[in-house]
Scaffold this active site. Sequence first.
Site, PDB file in Angstrom:
ATOM      1  N   LYS A  60      -9.526 -14.592  15.773  1.00 59.64           N
ATOM      2  CA  LYS A  60      -9.567 -13.211  14.923  1.00 59.64           C
ATOM      3  C   LYS A  60      -9.080 -12.063  15.750  1.00 59.64           C
ATOM      4  O   LYS A  60      -8.299 -11.269  15.335  1.00 59.64           O
ATOM      5  CB  LYS A  60     -10.678 -12.867  14.064  1.00 59.64           C
ATOM      6  CG  LYS A  60     -11.133 -13.930  12.980  1.00 59.64           C
ATOM      7  CD  LYS A  60     -12.478 -13.930  12.512  1.00 59.64           C
ATOM      8  CE  LYS A  60     -12.695 -14.979  11.442  1.00 59.64           C
ATOM      9  NZ  LYS A  60     -14.174 -14.688  10.846  1.00 59.64           N
ATOM     10  N   GLN A 104     -19.756 -12.579  11.813  1.00 60.18           N
ATOM     11  CA  GLN A 104     -19.550 -14.136  11.701  1.00 60.18           C
ATOM     12  C   GLN A 104     -20.675 -14.799  11.525  1.00 60.18           C
ATOM     13  O   GLN A 104     -21.818 -14.664  11.967  1.00 60.18           O
ATOM     14  CB  GLN A 104     -18.958 -14.376  13.374  1.00 60.18           C
ATOM     15  CG  GLN A 104     -18.434 -15.675  13.291  1.00 60.18           C
ATOM     16  CD  GLN A 104     -17.133 -16.328  12.483  1.00 60.18           C
ATOM     17  OE1 GLN A 104     -16.289 -15.147  12.133  1.00 60.18           O
ATOM     18  NE2 GLN A 104     -17.213 -17.318  11.982  1.00 60.18           N
ATOM     19  N   ASP A 127     -14.460  -9.166   4.703  1.00 59.38           N
ATOM     20  CA  ASP A 127     -14.721 -10.621   4.606  1.00 59.38           C
ATOM     21  C   ASP A 127     -14.782 -10.759   2.939  1.00 59.38           C
ATOM     22  O   ASP A 127     -14.734 -11.864   2.680  1.00 59.38           O
ATOM     23  CB  ASP A 127     -15.863 -11.016   5.257  1.00 59.38           C
ATOM     24  CG  ASP A 127     -15.867 -11.862   6.464  1.00 59.38           C
ATOM     25  OD1 ASP A 127     -14.521 -12.667   6.492  1.00 59.38           O
ATOM     26  OD2 ASP A 127     -16.812 -11.865   7.041  1.00 59.38           O
TER      27      ASP A 127
HETATM   28  N1  GUN Z   1     -18.010 -18.220   8.920  1.00 60.31           N
HETATM   29  C1  GUN Z   1     -17.186 -19.315   8.426  1.00 60.31           C
HETATM   30  N2  GUN Z   1     -16.284 -18.801   7.729  1.00 60.31           N
HETATM   31  C2  GUN Z   1     -16.302 -17.688   8.026  1.00 60.31           C
HETATM   32  C3  GUN Z   1     -15.810 -16.257   7.503  1.00 60.31           C
HETATM   33  O1  GUN Z   1     -14.701 -16.389   6.675  1.00 60.31           O
HETATM   34  N3  GUN Z   1     -16.238 -14.896   7.726  1.00 60.31           N
HETATM   35  C4  GUN Z   1     -17.273 -15.050   8.470  1.00 60.31           C
HETATM   36  N4  GUN Z   1     -17.859 -13.683   8.741  1.00 60.31           N
HETATM   37  N5  GUN Z   1     -17.890 -15.961   9.048  1.00 60.31           N
HETATM   38  C5  GUN Z   1     -17.682 -17.199   8.717  1.00 60.31           C
END
Ligand code: GUN
Length: 298
Positions: A60, A104, A127
């Site tokens: 990311k 996350q 998100d």
């Molecule tokens: N863990 C697995 N997929 C995601 C996501 O799309 N965003 C976040 N913040 N954590 C995750």
Amino acid sequence: MTQTNNTKPILIDGKLIAKTLKDEIKAEVAQLLDSGKRPPHLVAILVGDDGASQSYVKSKEKQAKEVGFMSSVYRFPDTITEKELLETLDFLNNDPEVDGYIVQLPLPKHINAKKVIERVDPRKDVDGFHPSNAGRMLLSMPAYLPATPFGIVKLIERSGIETSGKNCVILGRSDIVGTPMAVLMSRKGVDCTVTLCHTKTQNVKEICRNADIIIAAVGQPHFVTEDMVKEGVAIIDVGIHRIKDDSEKGYYVTGDVDFEHVAPKCSYITPVPGGVGPMTIVSLLTNTLKAYKKEIYD
Ligand code: GUN
């Protein structure tokens, strides 16, 4: 559009579609910078040392920088208390130079993830996990859409897969993928008839055999087998699994679909890797640019 079994399936090139979208974002950021504006700023919060979470956050950060965003990562040990984490969120919520941020997941067990998600300012919730954005999505109001379902809708659109009136079967009802996917696929404009399957669903095979589109997000390697699909089905495989083998790497990567045997029956199918995965981060970048432009909440 469907095809017969003597034509090859169309492999949906998520990498290419993601690159096109990223280039569009990059061009827009370059224009912002040219006109003397600051770049969009995305922050990721990473708690603990889970390997998969670390590599997602690294990607990311890398991709945000590639499109010209400012990108920061706040790292905390898994001993952080819930209170300390919530205070960090308050700090980010009040920082005018932070456009969007993500926490996350998964979080350590002593932290209530739902409480954390609720503390994110919905205007910075790139998100799309906050109840405000989930509710707005449900009502077809402007909202930050969760990255994976948003990416899948774009993949389907850009691949030219017909959706209107089609039977779409979604396997898995997670908060992050299956449930929002069901909302987006049944929306006006997409217009699928959706069946959401889960662990208590009976006759999954029969339900899948009636599907024009299958979105597999069960988290089980090779869950979807050849006998479960009809000729001409379009399949989106959200799974990603490392399976140990004797290769130099020591593993191979596969999805929720038994690609080798299922693909010959498909009109379209996403490969793993290189299908859904690359789209997910692009959706996050798209949301961050929207947050910067204050497009969702004004
Ligand atoms: N863990 C697995 N997929 C995601 C996501 O799309 N965003 C976040 N913040 N954590 C995750």
